[in-house]
Design a protein around this motif. Structure first.
Motif, mmCIF file in Angstrom:
data_model
loop_
_atom_site.group_PDB
_atom_site.id
_atom_site.type_symbol
_atom_site.label_atom_id
_atom_site.label_comp_id
_atom_site.label_asym_id
_atom_site.label_seq_id
_atom_site.Cartn_x
_atom_site.Cartn_y
_atom_site.Cartn_z
ATOM 1 N N GLU A 1 8.995 -11.391 -9.515
ATOM 2 C CA GLU A 1 7.714 -10.709 -9.648
ATOM 3 C C GLU A 1 7.150 -11.135 -10.997
ATOM 4 O OE1 GLU A 1 7.853 -6.496 -9.159
ATOM 5 O OE2 GLU A 1 5.835 -6.240 -9.946
ATOM 6 N N ALA B 1 13.358 -10.611 -11.343
ATOM 7 C CA ALA B 1 13.836 -10.895 -9.984
ATOM 8 C C ALA B 1 13.339 -9.839 -9.008
ATOM 9 C CB ALA B 1 15.347 -10.938 -9.977
ATOM 10 N N TYR B 2 12.864 -10.313 -7.876
ATOM 11 C CA TYR B 2 12.401 -9.440 -6.799
ATOM 12 C C TYR B 2 13.054 -9.958 -5.519
ATOM 13 C CZ TYR B 2 9.265 -6.956 -3.672
ATOM 14 O OH TYR B 2 8.760 -6.137 -2.700
ATOM 15 N N ARG C 1 0.647 -7.960 -6.307
ATOM 16 C CA ARG C 1 1.614 -8.627 -7.178
ATOM 17 C C ARG C 1 1.571 -10.129 -6.949
ATOM 18 N NH1 ARG C 1 6.415 -5.235 -4.634
ATOM 19 N NH2 ARG C 1 6.079 -3.223 -5.624
ATOM 20 N N PHE D 1 0.832 -1.201 0.000
ATOM 21 C CA PHE D 1 0.000 0.000 0.000
ATOM 22 C C PHE D 1 0.865 1.248 0.000
ATOM 23 C CE2 PHE D 1 -2.534 -3.316 1.856
ATOM 24 C CZ PHE D 1 -3.788 -3.119 1.303
ATOM 25 N N PHE E 1 9.509 -9.244 3.503
ATOM 26 C CA PHE E 1 8.582 -8.819 2.452
ATOM 27 C C PHE E 1 8.034 -7.434 2.778
ATOM 28 C CE2 PHE E 1 8.311 -13.431 2.028
ATOM 29 C CZ PHE E 1 8.396 -13.580 0.652
ATOM 30 N N ALA E 2 7.807 -6.690 1.718
ATOM 31 C CA ALA E 2 7.095 -5.430 1.897
ATOM 32 C C ALA E 2 5.603 -5.731 1.955
ATOM 33 C CB ALA E 2 7.395 -4.506 0.727
#
Lengths: 309, 647
Positions: free
Chosen positions: B284, B277-278, B251, B242, B329-330
């Motif tokens: 992602e 890559a994430y 995502r 958010f 993680f975000a």
């Protein structure tokens, strides 16, 4: 948490990949606001932080030794001479909470800490002479770089030095979005172009975009070079004899249109004069660097092939 | 030797005692069992000798020291299979201690119970646990093989190469770590086939053992292992991030294999999707407008990496997703079900389920919740609820009720969130995790950190004395525990050369210009810099500023106008930068051909200023005297040069 904590995290990890940096930004700086501080060339938060960390000499991105990634630079006290005020030292590179605490303790009252958005705190220490700052850094176990702005500028090639650029074939295929940098009489902008035009024209700066990634190619004398976008722009400016740098001797500020923000390393040299990143002037639509001594401004102009200030 | 003999004697005595005990137990069980098993002098313990052709019936232990227990249904299955198959025997995994040339006859061991049957002494067997379960399923040749005239090496490779381990109730034994003797065991089995067909002698028949390969089995290559691993679809998780305006970015993240490529193009049917890559462990997945359909119907993506390994990602479709914060993680990522007391949870559901979801969330005490649709970033046809914080548990409905994921269970969960998480379970000193406990905590239960009673703070987090200090910590509550560590690492940051130009190298704020050491700032009018030695000559480049600054390879003594003969005498001056006496030795020396031009220009610059009569700054006697000395030196050197020529 914010950019300070992000720098701690980066400092502990020392090096990593770009995706790792991106996810770390999103995790450590929650609710990243991508709409604030909007400039004509707005970027996502992780890109803006990357530019800021790079310009303030904390982290190197996508350079030799950290290709497609990042690496934290060693902690350094970057010294600069302040006309009439002695010397100033800006703390750059890796940081950890304990290291900062010790440094501030040793520096005492001479230490300034400025909290600014989207960048780690600017930790600056003033002294009457550089020798005092060298002694302080020694006691804190931090390396010193005397006359950091001039030292950096002395290493940089000039904007029209084609020797440092890598000749590369232009990309081909339909997936690319191609734009050409156009220098008009009163404006500068990217206009739509094509791969065919990039191949046809003998001179010009082209931006190839694919998967949100930019690649810049400079056509000069019929050859194609892969260049940094900003370096390519100043090459064209030099070729057309256009002046975009403005120096105000009374305020010691150097201003440049936002589209012509200098290349990273040159911006780093300018930022280390004060320790602060440039601010964006909404009225003039220019980015303004503060506390720039005239000789440094002249040196920067010389590298960018800007003949007048 | 004495100690060794003593140890051997003790081991032997223990073994005899064990054999006697087991024999007693076996006799007892035999009286209860109507069809006792008897393998004569050989025992069957390796129910599944793995081969290349047939997969083992039981999972292979990871190492020679690990054990596996055969469950009752599994044993029955194996028993049935073994009845049908060609009956072969595998000798018991037996290890002989060094120095014992003629081991005692092997006892009979029931495969089911693992207990010794009548006759003989208890051997020092490898892989038998205290409970009598079979530990190793590798058939091994026994010392008794000689009696069967088997072409077996008395000491097969690897058989006695082992580590001493001590079982809970058994003496120390040597356990083989490597090397398979399956071939020998199979030979034994073949020879015993006739003997095994004797009716009434066997109650348990092992599965068939494949003949040995002529060459030793090659170790599985990493590539093969990876390939086998890749057959399992990789995990897909959902992430909701958010911004400060409440706009949600949803995502799909796909698990990234170790050393996975930066970008992968995966296909689902005829459509191609890019996976970028994430972080180090995730991709992602750019699914674009398919997100809504993928969430409800699920999907499977397949790709082949550059080394040819097949990769696939699978997400099972569903109508309701629960997401919660997780370090690393975000935002929030997929989780199994809603938990009590957490306020970072997000529920994503199809628009058609909004009423049902709201009803369940209301029952769970979540309070009024707003439903956010596409305008706030939800996929088309989906709705999400933010900050879902249940306050009470709900019983799960019977059957596959999709709403069960929204019904919090009473079980206690210890959660470590926030702080500056580094990796694994390590947090940076000064930024410890926030400890919270969710679930139904019984009244008598107590939260303890490092064995100290924890105190619940106003923010709902637990603390205790020294909970945030460096070191390892344990949180305990109601039989559950979580571990975390606080660390103050001090990495060794080294300087390198990320930017290497002709002018020098730059790394962060460190810049090392090449061939230039002395910083000088002079007016741009005095752009010619001269050193103490003839030939130390530097011409500053043109600058837009009134001052020139830069690094010069020598210590500058004088800064003079670039073209002194054409300069304005009233404005231009000879500037003393550093007072250094001239190098008078230069008067007498002969200059090399390569340096003559620089020396000539050095002399010419001084003599031109002299001819023009430029004033010296600072205007004091010492400076004037020094200038006079330099002028004299320049004149003498110039004369010398004229004699030898400048070229």
């Amino acid at each position: 948490m914010g950019p300070n904590e992000l720098l701690f995290w980066l400092s502990v990890r020392s090096a990593g990949s770009w995706p790792q940096f991106r996810s770390a930004v999103e995790e450590i700086i929650p609710e990243g606001d991508e709409k604030s501080n909007k400039t004509p060339e707005a970027f996502p938060i992780y890109h803006r932080l990357r530019f800021n960390f790079q310009s303030l000499a904390h982290v190197e991105f996508d350079a030799a030794g950290c290709e497609d990634g990042w690496r934290v630079t060693p902690p350094v006290l970057a010294l600069t001479r302040q006309p009439g005020r002695g010397a100033a030292g800006v703390l750059c590179g890796a940081r950890l909470p304990e290291m900062i605490r010790r440094f501030e303790e040793l520096a005492g009252m001479a230490c300034e800490r400025h909290m600014l958005p989207e960048q780690p705190d600017v930790i600056r220490v003033m002294a009457s002479s550089p020798e005092l700052l060298v002694a302080l850094a020694d006691s804190a176990g931090i390396r010193v770089q005397p006359d950091a702005p001039v030292a950096i500028l002395s290493c940089l090639p000039r904007a029209d030095s084609m020797a440092v650029w890598r000749e590369a074939p232009l990309p081909f295929g339909r997936d690319w979005k191609v734009e050409r940098f156009e220098i008009r009489r009163r404006s500068y902008r990217w206009t739509e172009s094509s791969v065919a035009e990039a191949n046809r024209l003998m001179d010009g700066l082209f931006r190839f975009t694919r998967f949100h990634t930019y690649d810049y190619f400079l056509r000069a004398e019929g050859r194609a070079f892969k260049v940094g976008g900003q370096a390519g722009k100043f090459f064209l400016l030099a070729k057309y004899g256009r002046q975009v740098l403005h120096y105000d001797r009374s305020t010691q500020s150097l201003a440049v249109p936002v589209i012509f923000r200098p290349p990273y390393l040159l911006e780093r040299a300018l930022a280390l004069c004060s320790g602060f990143l440039p601010h964006y002037d909404l009225a003039t639509k220019m980015v303004v660097y503060r506390e720039i001594p005239e000789e440094i401004a002249g040196f920067a102009a010389h590298i960018l092939r800007q003949s007048g200030l | 030797m004495v100690i060794l003999l003593g140890a051997l004697t003790t081991a032997l005595a223990l073994a005899i005692w064990l054999v006697a005990t087991r024999t007693r137990r076996l006799r007892k069980s035999r009286t209860e069992s109507p069809a006792p098993s008897s393998l004569g002098k050989y025992t069957e313990v390796g129910a599944s000798v793995s081969s290349n052709d047939e997969p083992p019936l039981c999972p292979q232990p990871q190492s020679g020291l690990e054990s596996f227990n055969v469950s009752a249904p599994e044993r029955n299955l194996r028993k049935e299979e073994s009845d049908k198959s060609t009956e072969k025997l595998v000798a018991a995994p037996c290890v002989t201690l060094p120095g014992i040339s003629a081991p005692a006859p092997l006892p009979e061991v029931s495969a089911d119970s693992g207990q010794t049957k009548e006759g003989g002494e208890q051997p020092l067997q490898a892989g038998r646990s205290a409970e009598g379960h079979i530990e190793k399923n590798v058939g091994q040749q026994t010392a008794q093989s000689e009696k069967l005239e088997l072409p077996v090496s008395p000491n097969p490779p690897g058989l006695f190469e082992g580590t001493l381990i001590a079982g809970p109730q058994e003496p120390e034994v040597l356990v083989p770590q490597s090397g398979s003797v399956a071939g020998n065991a199979a030979d034994v089995g073949g020879k015993l086939e006739d003997e095994r067909r004797m009716p009434g002698r066997f109650t348990y028949r092992p599965p068939s053992v494949t003949p040995p390969k002529s060459r030793p089995r090659a170790a599985a290559s990493p590539r093969t292992a990876q390939g086998e691993q890749s057959r399992q679809p990789l995990e897909v998780t959902l992430q909701a991030v958010f911004d400060r305006y409440g706009f949600c970015q949803i995502r799909l993240l796909g698990q990234r294999p170790p050393d996975g490529e930066q970008d992968v193009e995966a296909r689902s049917g005829r459509e191609a999707f890019v996976l970028s890559a994430y972080g180090d462990a995730w991709y992602e997945i750019d699914v674009g407008k398919n997100l809504s359909a993928f969430l409800s119907e699920g999907f499977q993506l397949s790709a082949r990496d550059s080394s040819g390994v097949q990769l696939s990602w699978r997400l099972s479709g569903r109508d309701i997703y629960v997401l919660a914060g997780h370090h690393g993680f975000a935002g929030s990522v997929s989780t199994t079900w809603l938990r009590m007391g957490r306020d970072d949870q997000v529920v994503l559901c199809k628009a058609g389920h909004v009423q049902e979801v709201l009803a369940v969330l209301e029952q769970a005490g979540c309070g009024p919740l707003g439903a956010y649709d596409e305008n706030y970033g939800a996929p088309a046809g989906w709705v999400f609820f933010r900050r879902v914080k249940p306050l009470q548990t709900l019983p799960h409905a019977s059957g596959n009720d999709i709403l069960n994921v929204l019904r919090p269970l009473p079980e206690i969960e210890i959660e470590l969130n926030d702080g500056l998480w580094l990796y694994d379970s390590i947090w940076l000193a000064g930024f410890p995790p926030k400890i919270s406990v969710s679930g139904d905590i019984p009244p008598h239960a107590e939260v303890r950190i490092d064995n100290h009673p924890a105190v619940l703070q106003a923010n709902g987090k637990f603390t205790a004395p020294r909970w945030d200090q460096d070191g390892d910590h344990i949180v305990w509550c109601g039989g559950k525990q979580a571990k975390y560590s606080i660390a103050s690492p001090l990495p060794d940051w080294e300087s390198w050369q990320p930017y290497d130009y002709a002018g020098g190298t730059v790394c962060g704020a460190i810049a090392i210009p090449r061939h230039a050491e002395h910083l000088v700032t002079v007016p741009t009018t005095n752009c010619m810099l001269l050193g103490a030695r003839p030939g130390e000559f530097f011409l500053c480049g043109a600058r837009a500023s009134t001052e020139w600054t830069g690094f010069v390879p020598f210590k500058v003594v004088w800064a003079v106008p670039g073209n002194a003969l054409h300069s304005d005498r009233n404005h231009h001056r000879v500037m003393l930068i550093t007072a250094i006496s001239p190098n008078l030795l230069a008067e007498t020396r002969t200059f090399r051909r390569t340096e003559r031009l620089a020396v000539w220009r050095w002399c010419q610059a001084i003599l031109d200023c002299r001819r023009k009569g430029l004033a010296v700054r600072p205007d004091d006697i010492e400076a004037k005297q020094l200038w006079r000395n330099y002028s004299n030196l320049a004149r003498n050197v110039w004369r010398t040069l004229r004699r030898h020529g400048t070229k």
